[in-house]
Scaffold this active site. Structure first.
Site, mmCIF file in Angstrom:
data_model
loop_
_atom_site.group_PDB
_atom_site.id
_atom_site.type_symbol
_atom_site.label_atom_id
_atom_site.label_comp_id
_atom_site.label_asym_id
_atom_site.label_seq_id
_atom_site.Cartn_x
_atom_site.Cartn_y
_atom_site.Cartn_z
ATOM 1 N N ASN A 48 46.032 51.215 26.689
ATOM 2 C CA ASN A 48 44.937 50.940 27.443
ATOM 3 C C ASN A 48 45.103 49.479 28.235
ATOM 4 O O ASN A 48 44.968 48.592 27.445
ATOM 5 C CB ASN A 48 43.634 51.128 26.858
ATOM 6 N N LYS A 50 43.428 48.537 30.581
ATOM 7 C CA LYS A 50 42.265 47.737 30.998
ATOM 8 C C LYS A 50 42.470 47.267 32.422
ATOM 9 O O LYS A 50 43.132 47.935 33.337
ATOM 10 C CB LYS A 50 41.629 46.818 30.038
ATOM 11 N N HIS A 134 34.904 54.706 26.617
ATOM 12 C CA HIS A 134 35.549 53.326 25.824
ATOM 13 C C HIS A 134 34.208 52.459 25.686
ATOM 14 O O HIS A 134 33.394 52.390 26.453
ATOM 15 C CB HIS A 134 36.539 52.862 27.081
ATOM 16 N N GLU A 136 33.833 49.244 26.239
ATOM 17 C CA GLU A 136 33.441 48.377 27.184
ATOM 18 C C GLU A 136 32.777 49.204 28.175
ATOM 19 O O GLU A 136 31.771 48.543 28.670
ATOM 20 C CB GLU A 136 34.635 47.676 27.802
ATOM 21 N N GLU A 208 37.235 53.467 17.628
ATOM 22 C CA GLU A 208 37.593 52.151 17.879
ATOM 23 C C GLU A 208 36.136 51.410 17.442
ATOM 24 O O GLU A 208 35.456 51.302 18.211
ATOM 25 C CB GLU A 208 37.610 51.950 19.431
ATOM 26 N N GLY A 214 39.917 43.697 20.886
ATOM 27 C CA GLY A 214 40.219 42.399 21.423
ATOM 28 C C GLY A 214 39.872 41.287 20.711
ATOM 29 O O GLY A 214 39.795 40.110 21.119
ATOM 30 N N SER A 254 42.460 46.066 17.938
ATOM 31 C CA SER A 254 43.264 44.876 17.528
ATOM 32 C C SER A 254 44.933 45.495 16.723
ATOM 33 O O SER A 254 45.108 44.778 15.777
ATOM 34 C CB SER A 254 42.662 43.761 16.622
HETATM 35 P P1 PGA Z 1 42.749 45.998 21.712
HETATM 36 O O1 PGA Z 1 41.687 47.030 22.488
HETATM 37 O O2 PGA Z 1 43.834 46.734 21.172
HETATM 38 O O3 PGA Z 1 43.009 45.100 22.518
HETATM 39 O O4 PGA Z 1 41.911 45.489 20.350
HETATM 40 C C1 PGA Z 1 41.863 48.387 21.993
HETATM 41 C C2 PGA Z 1 41.000 49.136 23.056
HETATM 42 O O5 PGA Z 1 40.121 48.594 23.614
HETATM 43 O O6 PGA Z 1 41.357 50.398 23.322
#
Ligand code: PGA
Length: 298
Positions: A48, A50, A134, A136, A208, A214, A254
């Site tokens: 992803n 983003k 997601h 976010e 997740e 992140g 992460s």
């Molecule tokens: P990250 O994000 O690996 O940077 O923690 C994962 C995601 O949001 O799908």
């Protein structure tokens, strides 16, 4: 279609029934064996990206991926999700053994919805996947998608022929309050209310935990396995045994080349949704964890 798997649930049941003795001695419940260890779900790794990248950086990343080893598509499905304006560029550069997804789509038909991208358009440009729900998009105050909106988007996208990478997961305060399972199940129940049972074959679930996204704070292998097993058990109770045994449940939050092997070898972890680490050529090291997964199954 469900992904390739080694034995049909019926074959597994009859195999277990033919060999009851070792299982009687085992502490592992018969259901758990049915749902995880004995069914080979094709490993899935999503990247992803983003809201990151430029024409140049995406071109360089795609070229680095193209220079890597071919992907054994019988063993692993790899899908990257660029920002929408770069989707066609990504598709035109990347080797065909990578799939390409969008990170979101509109909830219904194309029309007067300024700024939105419809599922029909994703199909029209030759893509087969979309990420929905997601964290976010669920939690950023500027977006705030609710459970039902995610569910309606999921149904619409599936009806238009897309595979949905459906994200669920709890906030830190929800985990600390012991509500992880309840939150995951609430998010899944909203989707179940909109889907026909057969639609689940077009869903890949990504668990997740929001506190791990992140932050560099990855879930432990035990935390991931526990949540994945709970989700699989929910699928079994609420949808069907077939759905539980065949649906891929990815871990996201992460994930890095350093921590992915231990996570991948958990019985109910069927792959990853990777954010930051998917923007580097070493994403291919995470893709290769399917080899460790296969070795762990033997
Ligand atoms: P990250 O994000 O690996 O940077 O923690 C994962 C995601 O949001 O799908």
């Amino acid at each position: 279609m469900f992904p390739a798997f080694a034995l049909s649930p019926t074959a597994i049941t009859s195999r277990i029934d033919k060999h009851p003795l070792p299982l009687h001695r085992s502490k592992t419940p018969r259901r758990a064996l049915l749902m995880s260890a004995q069914v080979t779900r094709k490993f899935f790794v999503g990247g992803n990206w983003k809201c990151n990248g430029t024409k140049q950086s995406i071109q360089e990343l795609c070229e680095a991926f193209n220079a890597g080893k071919n992907i054994d598509s019988s063993q692993v499905e790899v899908v990257v999700a660029p920002p929408a304006p770069y989707a066609m560029l990504t598709r035109s550069i990347l080797r065909q053994d990578f799939g390409v997804a969008l990170q979101n789509c509109w909830v219904g038909k194309p029309g007067a919805f300024t700024g939105e991208v419809a599922a029909e358009m994703i199909k029209d440009i030759g893509l087969d996947y979309v990420i929905l729900g997601h964290s976010e998009r669920r939690h950023l105050p500027e977006i705030k998608e609710n459970d039902d909106l995610v569910a309606r988007k999921t149904k619409y996208a599936i009806d238009k022929g897309l595979t949905v990478i459906l994200c669920v997961g709890e906030l830190l305060e929800e985990r600390e309050a012991g509500r992880t399972r309840e939150v995951n199940e609430r998010q899944l129940a909203a989707v179940k209310a909109r889907l026909d049972p057969a639609d689940w074959s077009k869903v890949v679930i990504a668990y997740e935990p929001v506190w791990a996204i992140g932050t560099g704070k990855v879930a432990t292998a035990a935390q991931a396995q526990e949540a994945h097993a709970e989700i699989r058990s929910w699928l079994h109770r609420q949808v069907s045994e077939t759905c539980a045994s065949q649906t891929r449940i990815l871990y996201g939050g992460s994930v890095t080349p350093e921590n992915c092997v231990e996570l991948a070898t958990q019985p109910d972890v069927d792959g990853f949704l990777v954010g930051g680490a998917s923007l580097k050529p070493t994403f291919l090291d995470i893709v290769r964890t399917h080899e460790a997964k296969t070795a762990a199954r033997v």
